[in-house]
Design an enzyme around this catalytic site. Sequence first.
Site: not given
Ligand code: AMP
Length: 116
Positions: A102, A104
């Site tokens: 993903h 950001h």
């Molecule tokens: P990372 O720390 O780069 O793996 O980012 C994962 C991101 O996913 C974090 O910023 C979380 O806040 C976000 N996240 C986790 N679960 C969900 C969800 N169900 N919907 C939207 N964002 C999410």
Amino acid sequence: MTDCLFCKIVSGDVDADVVMRTPGTVAFKDINPAAPVHVLVVPRRHIENAAFVEPEHAPEVAELLTSARAVAEMEGIASEERGYRLVFNVGPDALNSVPHLHLHVIGGRKMTWPPG
Ligand code: AMP
Ligand code: ZN
């Protein structure tokens, strides 16, 4: 991947605040935003993280970037005066918590550097 949260968001099995869909990507609002604009852009195809990207993934990775730009334009932060940050986290030291690639898209406020 049947047990992957972001695959489930892509398929619609888990709800998310989806802001954009393209043939290869889905973009949705981060559930725990770090800034006024915080959107995640994911490839529809499951790729573990940025360290697993291979040359065969090139079209999808390019689409992540063009989708990110489109999201930034849609959110009003793409002008020369504004701007935004694009981040891929890889592994525990970077606090990578969801094992589906993903990008950001973070903006809407002045960023600090280096990141914490
Ligand atoms: P990372 O720390 O780069 O793996 O980012 C994962 C991101 O996913 C974090 O910023 C979380 O806040 C976000 N996240 C986790 N679960 C969900 C969800 N169900 N919907 C939207 N964002 C999410
Ligand atoms: Zn997945």
